[in-house]
Write a protein that holds these residues in place. Structure first.
Motif, PDB file in Angstrom:
ATOM      1  N   PHE A 204      48.114  41.894  37.745  1.00  0.00           N
ATOM      2  CA  PHE A 204      48.802  42.478  36.585  1.00  0.00           C
ATOM      3  C   PHE A 204      47.817  42.755  35.445  1.00  0.00           C
ATOM      4  CE2 PHE A 204      50.827  41.682  32.442  1.00  0.00           C
ATOM      5  CZ  PHE A 204      51.690  42.764  32.405  1.00  0.00           C
ATOM      6  N   LEU A 205      46.924  41.799  35.178  1.00  0.00           N
ATOM      7  CA  LEU A 205      45.973  41.972  34.082  1.00  0.00           C
ATOM      8  C   LEU A 205      44.997  43.118  34.351  1.00  0.00           C
ATOM      9  CD1 LEU A 205      45.184  38.223  33.273  1.00  0.00           C
ATOM     10  CD2 LEU A 205      46.595  39.818  31.942  1.00  0.00           C
ATOM     11  N   VAL A 206      44.636  43.301  35.611  1.00  0.00           N
ATOM     12  CA  VAL A 206      43.657  44.335  35.961  1.00  0.00           C
ATOM     13  C   VAL A 206      44.312  45.691  36.197  1.00  0.00           C
ATOM     14  CG1 VAL A 206      41.951  45.050  37.688  1.00  0.00           C
ATOM     15  CG2 VAL A 206      42.039  42.663  36.927  1.00  0.00           C
ATOM     16  N   ALA A 207      45.468  45.695  36.872  1.00  0.00           N
ATOM     17  CA  ALA A 207      46.062  46.971  37.313  1.00  0.00           C
ATOM     18  C   ALA A 207      47.535  47.098  36.969  1.00  0.00           C
ATOM     19  CB  ALA A 207      45.874  47.115  38.822  1.00  0.00           C
ATOM     20  N   GLY A 208      48.028  46.248  36.088  1.00  0.00           N
ATOM     21  CA  GLY A 208      49.456  46.256  35.787  1.00  0.00           C
ATOM     22  C   GLY A 208      49.973  47.513  35.125  1.00  0.00           C
ATOM     23  N   ASP A 209      49.085  48.281  34.505  1.00  0.00           N
ATOM     24  CA  ASP A 209      49.521  49.528  33.872  1.00  0.00           C
ATOM     25  C   ASP A 209      49.545  50.696  34.841  1.00  0.00           C
ATOM     26  OD1 ASP A 209      46.832  49.848  34.275  1.00  0.00           O
ATOM     27  OD2 ASP A 209      46.320  50.276  32.182  1.00  0.00           O
ATOM     28  N   GLY A 210      49.106  50.471  36.093  1.00  0.00           N
ATOM     29  CA  GLY A 210      49.185  51.515  37.115  1.00  0.00           C
ATOM     30  C   GLY A 210      48.077  52.541  37.095  1.00  0.00           C
TER      31      GLY A 210
END
Length: 326
Positions: A204-210
């Motif tokens: 989530f912290l690395v790729a949570g924004d998509g």
């Protein structure tokens, strides 16, 4: 005679309940895979599951049973289970449910092979023959996916994911058996759920924004990296079902192998294969092609033969549990 050998009927009932829960879990993951990222599903599933596991910790002895003298071993075991699950579910987003499940069921065959260099076990010609037959089933299934009717966007690496999941699962089982981890089932479940939560939060912290999924075209990559979306409407109940299933799986399978010998209950885990075929047919109108059915039959038959051979030779069967996904 210990309790583990005294209640085979109860053990069988518990393992059937666990396999039913696993089949529903896979069904829910596949249903939700089109709208939510895998790391979000894992986080919510494990967050709910760990609450139930902590209740079981209290029933089995209290907080002190969470203490361990081998934290590194538990960390490695948890990492293997997480990798096994993520690779399997990534394949599940693309492959038919029955195909992904059948390819994962090469795990006991891999355990048999890996037990030679890792555990120093001797594998006779009968069991080695069963391993060859089982992997022949894998080849048949892959040939079916290389035909003209196979989807053009399904790369061969997608077919490898369930087998990689089986490999990491097999390594986890062999590592646990070799090093002799001695912990309560509820504590082990908490360690695994905590590992899932930490890994999913990292995603989530690395790729949570998509942002990493925007230019991706592969469905498995998109499933892993798409943006976090808060569940709405009926999907909330599906996520709750995932969490409840997580707790049911851990408890039911733990009870099954406590109340009866593994040689008695482990073969019933293969109920997961016909259940996967059933759900794929009912929900997605997917029915395996003839080559796939032949491959499933070979994998299932060889795996059951390995179980039977182990039972005849009176060897410990704990290493052959197949579908225990937390």
């Amino acid at each position: 005679m210990t309790e583990a050998l005294n209640r085979p009927a109860a053990g069988i009932l518990f393992v059937i309940a666990g396999i039913l829960a696993i089949s529903v879990n896979d069904l829910l993951i596949k249903l939700l895979s089109g709208g939510y990222p895998l790391h979000e599903m894992v986080f919510i599933r494990s967050g709910i599951g760990i609450c139930f596991s902590l209740v079981l910790v209290q029933l089995e002895g209290g907080w002190q049973i969470l203490k361990t003298k081998t934290p590194g071993l538990h960390l490695l075991r948890g990492g293997l289970v997480v990798v096994s699950n993520l690779s399997y579910f990534a394949a599940l987003a693309v492959l038919p449910l029955a195909d992904a499940t059948a390819l994962f069921f090469v795990a006991p065959l891999m355990i048999t092979l890996l037990s030679i260099p890792i555990l120093g076990e001797k594998v006779g010609p009968w069991r080695m023959g069963a391993v060859v037959v089982g992997f022949g089933g894998v080849i048949l299934m892959m040939q079916a996916w290389r035909g003209e009717s196979a989807p053009a966007d399904v790369h061969w690496l997608i077919l490898v994911l369930p087998m990689f999941s089986a490999l990491t699962y097999a390594l986890n089982q062999l590592m646990t058996r070799k090093l002799g981890v001695a912990s309560k089932a509820s504590a082990m479940a908490v360690y695994i759920q905590a590992m899932f939560i930490l890994v999913s939060l990292g995603f989530f912290l690395v790729a949570g924004d998509g942002r990493f999924a925007q230019d991706a075209s592969n469905e498995s990559i998109i499933f892993l990296l798409r943006a976090w979306v808060w569940p709405e409407g009926p999907d909330r109940w599906l996520f709750l079902g995932l969490g409840l299933n997580s707790a049911i799986i851990g408890y039911s399978l733990g009870q099954a192998y406590r109340l009866a010998s593994a040689a008695t209950v482990a073969p019933f885990e293969y109920l997961g294969l016909p259940l996967a075929v059933f759900w794929g047919w009912v929900i997605w109108a997917e029915f395996p092609a003839p080559l796939v059915l032949a491959g499933i039959a070979l994998i299932m038959g060889s795996g059951l033969f390995v179980f039977l051979r182990e039972r005849i030779k009176s060897r410990p069967m704990i290493k052959k549990r197949v579908h225990r996904r937390y």
